[in-house]
Scaffold this motif. Sequence first.
Motif: not given
Length: 217
Positions: A48-62
Amino acid sequence: MPTVPFIAIEGPIGIGKTSLAHKLSAQFNFHLLKEIVEENPFLGKFYDDIEEWSFQTEMFFLCNRFKQLEDIQQKYLSWNKAVVADYHISKNMIFARRTLPADKFDKYEQIYHILTKDMPVPNMMIYLHASLDTILNRIQQRGRDIEQNIKSSYLAQLADDYEAYMNEFEMLHPDIPVIRINGDEMDFVNYQDDLDTIIRQVQQQQEVLIQKRGTNL
């Protein structure tokens, strides 16, 4: 690099990585490693909002992919048990470069290299690629609610990013074979002949791997 088959399947969202991993796991009796996707609590917000939630999303995946690969190394590869995975952890950098602002990407990249420096590297890659129309159709067919808000422009950029990444991967790792599968021309889910073609390619690369193992004994 493992001495038994460790196959990683890569490609854009919706291209069929997990479906192929399931089929190869069943065909060769390899352990199946599936990435954690829908369990990511930030993913819906990210689309829905890539800029706002990108860091949290990528850190979870990593962090989750790191833990998965650590377990695979200890429980399977170290015991000469073959593995097929529906992802390669280096995909994290594809997404991070596309979605993270520069300051957060620098921090992310440092953490990525610390976590992955001792991770097992696949000795075979399968790269699935297709046109944007095919990718969109497959995403629609599998019907994940969480993916319905993905912008087609984001998917198009991602497909380009994957192509550039795989070209670079082949240059940096000439000893790791890459099997390229054109999803516009092959449908291994619905057509057994297409699946058999992929199986034969994997078998050929396994034979090469076995020969290398014998040479190194």
